[in-house]
Enzyme design. Sequence first.
Site, short mmCIF file in Angstrom:
data_model
loop_
_atom_site.label_atom_id
_atom_site.label_comp_id
_atom_site.label_asym_id
_atom_site.label_seq_id
_atom_site.Cartn_x
_atom_site.Cartn_y
_atom_site.Cartn_z
N HIS A 74 -1.45 -11.46 -5.06
CA HIS A 74 0.10 -11.02 -5.07
C HIS A 74 1.13 -11.78 -5.88
CE1 HIS A 74 -1.10 -7.65 -2.43
NE2 HIS A 74 -1.44 -8.54 -1.39
N HIS A 98 -9.51 -1.54 -4.36
CA HIS A 98 -8.19 -1.90 -3.59
C HIS A 98 -7.44 -2.93 -4.38
CE1 HIS A 98 -6.00 -2.30 0.10
NE2 HIS A 98 -5.83 -3.51 -0.37
N ASP A 129 -3.45 -2.74 -4.90
CA ASP A 129 -2.38 -3.88 -4.66
C ASP A 129 -1.43 -3.96 -6.02
OD1 ASP A 129 -3.09 -4.37 -2.10
OD2 ASP A 129 -4.42 -5.82 -2.60
N HIS A 176 0.84 -1.28 -0.14
CA HIS A 176 0.03 0.06 -0.09
C HIS A 176 0.76 1.23 0.05
CE1 HIS A 176 -3.37 -2.76 2.21
NE2 HIS A 176 -2.96 -3.05 0.79
ZN LIG Z 1 -4.12 -4.79 -0.24
#
Ligand SMILES: [Zn+2]
Length: 283
Positions: free
Chosen positions: A268, A241, A245, A77
């Site tokens: 991720h 969001h 990311d 973030h």
């Molecule tokens: Zn996040």
Amino acid sequence: MQQHTIAASITQTGVGLHSGVSTQVRILPAEVGSGRYFVRVDLLNSPIIPAQVAAVSQTVLSTQLGKGEASIRTVEHLLAALVGMGVDNARIEIDGPELPLLDGSARVWAESIAEVGWRSQRVNDGELSPVIKEPIWIYEGDTFVAAIPAPETRFTYGIDFDLSAIGNQWHSWSLPADVEKASASFASEIAPARTFGLLHQIEHLQKTGLIKGGSLENALVCGPDGWLNPPLRFANEPVRHKILDLVGDLSLVGNIPSAHFLAYKASHNLHIQLAQRILDLGL
Ligand SMILES: [Zn+2]
């Protein structure tokens, strides 16, 4: 071509999502060409951990960087905020193992950067921003991330959840080349979007000793009957969001190349795999 660093230092304190440990972060201006890097000031000899793909040590639930014994968790973030707010070079000092989650978004970071402002840094003439010239992609099951050649930098993301409060969401956001426009757009469209979690997964993660610092103050939580802690900041806050990311993870290539980045139900892990493939192109 120009780079930017922050005009003055920023200090912020808070609790990490996974460790539950409170840390203090100091972001300082850094030399042209030095990039974004972390310094574990609480450890012997203050090891430096560059915010680069090569330093990624873990991608489960959040992105972790490490070098030797030193590691820093949940970097995505803050890194997204630095990129979105146009900060190329920054020294980030931290006195513990995880970045503070704050309200679960990048809003506090973006506002702090806007408050102190930028300092322009001159780069050698003739150096151009990298450009993706051929499509590249990574997929796993029904999830994927891709980088498609495009005249502007754009991020498009899709998610699909069985819970009706989330359901199917898509969002597309372009990062203007001009730093003033980019930062204003990032600060209003992407930075405020908070981390979200599913109630049944959260109960499981807490039982296994994870997300010790998680609470209804720093993450949106969704159950079968809807959101536990409304109101949302955007109707499609979860997918925004995911863009946050993605920007944070792709920042680990250094200078994000011009391309249309497209992701569907990615993680991720997939974001980082794409970042590695971009580096492999040697742009
Ligand atoms: Zn996040």
